[in-house]
Design an enzyme around this catalytic site. Structure first.
Site, short mmCIF file in Angstrom:
data_model
loop_
_atom_site.label_atom_id
_atom_site.label_comp_id
_atom_site.label_asym_id
_atom_site.label_seq_id
_atom_site.Cartn_x
_atom_site.Cartn_y
_atom_site.Cartn_z
N GLY A 118 3.44 -1.79 8.66
CA GLY A 118 3.41 -3.25 8.48
C GLY A 118 3.36 -4.09 9.34
O GLY A 118 4.39 -5.05 9.80
N ARG A 138 -5.38 2.08 -0.63
CA ARG A 138 -5.07 2.53 -2.00
C ARG A 138 -6.76 2.12 -2.01
O ARG A 138 -7.02 0.71 -2.27
CB ARG A 138 -3.80 2.51 -2.92
CG ARG A 138 -2.71 2.58 -2.34
CD ARG A 138 -2.21 4.18 -2.95
NE ARG A 138 -3.21 4.16 -4.78
CZ ARG A 138 -3.72 5.63 -5.09
NH1 ARG A 138 -3.54 6.53 -4.42
NH2 ARG A 138 -4.06 5.81 -6.60
N ASN A 188 -7.94 -9.25 2.85
CA ASN A 188 -8.42 -7.68 2.84
C ASN A 188 -8.78 -7.92 5.03
O ASN A 188 -9.11 -8.47 5.30
CB ASN A 188 -9.24 -6.95 2.49
CG ASN A 188 -8.52 -5.09 3.20
OD1 ASN A 188 -7.44 -4.97 3.22
ND2 ASN A 188 -9.85 -4.67 3.85
N HIS A 205 -9.07 -5.17 8.23
CA HIS A 205 -10.04 -4.27 8.43
C HIS A 205 -9.94 -3.71 9.86
O HIS A 205 -11.07 -5.25 10.82
CB HIS A 205 -11.74 -4.26 7.67
CG HIS A 205 -12.22 -2.53 8.11
ND1 HIS A 205 -11.64 -2.05 7.44
CD2 HIS A 205 -12.62 -2.43 9.19
CE1 HIS A 205 -11.91 -0.70 7.70
NE2 HIS A 205 -12.96 -1.70 8.05
N ASP A 243 -17.31 -3.28 -3.94
CA ASP A 243 -17.86 -3.03 -2.81
C ASP A 243 -16.70 -2.68 -2.00
O ASP A 243 -16.41 -4.09 -1.44
CB ASP A 243 -19.41 -3.32 -2.28
CG ASP A 243 -19.94 -2.76 -3.49
OD1 ASP A 243 -19.53 -1.96 -4.15
OD2 ASP A 243 -21.02 -4.05 -3.10
N GLU A 302 -6.26 -7.82 15.65
CA GLU A 302 -5.48 -8.37 14.09
C GLU A 302 -4.45 -9.51 14.35
O GLU A 302 -4.29 -10.36 12.89
CB GLU A 302 -5.00 -7.26 13.66
CG GLU A 302 -6.53 -6.37 13.45
CD GLU A 302 -5.74 -4.95 12.59
OE1 GLU A 302 -5.34 -4.79 12.03
OE2 GLU A 302 -6.48 -3.51 13.06
C1 GAR Z 1 -4.11 -2.61 10.40
O1 GAR Z 1 -4.79 -1.88 11.75
C2 GAR Z 1 -5.03 -2.71 9.21
O2 GAR Z 1 -5.95 -3.02 9.79
C3 GAR Z 1 -5.44 -1.30 8.67
O3 GAR Z 1 -4.66 -0.37 8.71
C4 GAR Z 1 -3.44 -0.64 9.88
C5 GAR Z 1 -2.25 -1.23 9.39
O4 GAR Z 1 -1.36 -1.39 9.99
N1 GAR Z 1 -5.83 -1.18 7.32
C6 GAR Z 1 -7.28 -0.09 6.99
O5 GAR Z 1 -8.01 0.30 7.94
C7 GAR Z 1 -7.65 -0.52 5.83
N2 GAR Z 1 -8.84 -0.24 5.62
P1 GAR Z 1 0.31 -2.47 10.28
O6 GAR Z 1 0.47 -1.61 8.34
O7 GAR Z 1 0.70 -2.09 11.04
O8 GAR Z 1 -0.88 -3.78 9.71
#
Ligand code: GAR
Length: 216
Positions: free
Chosen positions: A14, A93, A109, A111, A145, A176
């Site tokens: 999170g 998910r 989202n 990524h 997709d 991010e």
């Molecule tokens: C983040 O790096 C996010 O971009 C990635 O999971 C991590 C979650 O970190 N998401 C994916 O890979 C989605 N396909 P967080 O729980 O610390 O935000």
């Protein structure tokens, strides 16, 4: 103007949720988080939400008979919370086409790659294996997709010669945490429009300098 009502879906740590919570806590930010929903009861992000005083719900996907049943339950909670927008923040998910359709244009989202490169999992490993010298992250609208919807914003970071997955992931994660709140701000301010798969940010400013890596 009324603030955008945002639900955040998580599965783990999170840290992106935290970045969104922090942004929403700033005076004048045009969005508020009204619900944090996790498919894992032990997601550390749930504590972040509780600390911020945001309502949390757990929907353990393991107790649902099908993906459809899980997504329907999630849809119900999101509607009950009167969410205007759903932010996936490390939500691991796959969503059903029905759910994605129901939340079309209201589902985003983050990524950890510069899409369309390196979709799916292990994006930092994929980037290292490909030998790219620039990597990054993307906030995008979710479509049926996987990792393919219209792109709202991207951030690029250099890949260093001695990087491993962890060091690269940490550099991308910092980026991010900058771009997810930015995308949310623009959506809250009503500055986003989409045409032919391309997103326009009204009054947006283009980055001036290209990132060149290695620099010399
Ligand atoms: C983040 O790096 C996010 O971009 C990635 O999971 C991590 C979650 O970190 N998401 C994916 O890979 C989605 N396909 P967080 O729980 O610390 O935000």
């Amino acid at each position: 103007m009324a603030r955008l009502r945002v639900a955040v879906l998580i599965s783990g740590r999170g840290s992106n949720l935290q970045a969104l919570l922090d942004a929403c806590g700033e005076g004048g930010f045009p969005a508020e988080i009204v619900l944090v929903l996790s498919n894992r009861p032990d997601a550390a992000g749930l504590d972040r939400a509780r600390r911020a005083g945001v309502p949390t719900r757990i929907l353990d996907h393991k107790v649902f008979a099908s993906r459809e049943a899980f997504d329907e339950a999630m849809d119900g909670l999101l509607r009950t919370a009167s969410a205007d927008l759903v932010c996936l923040a490390g939500f691991m998910r796959l969503l059903t086409p029905g759910f994605v359709q129901a939340w079309q244009d209201r589902l985003i989202n983050i990524h950890p790659s510069l899409l369309p490169s390196f979709k799916g999992l292990h994006t930092h490993r994929q980037a290292l294996d490909a030998g790219v010298t620039i990597h990054g992250c993307t906030v995008h609208f979710v479509t049926a997709d996987l990792d393919a919807g219209p792109i709202l914003v991207q951030a690029a970071v250099p890949v260093h010669p001695d990087d491993d997955e962890d060091s690269l992931a940490a550099r991308v994660l910092e980026a991010e945490h900058r771009i997810y709140p930015l995308a949310l701000r623009w959506l809250g301010e009503g500055r986003i429009s989409t045409e032919n798969n391309r997103v326009r940010v009204s009054n947006g400013t283009a980055a001036i300098y290209p990132l060149i890596n290695p620099a010399a």
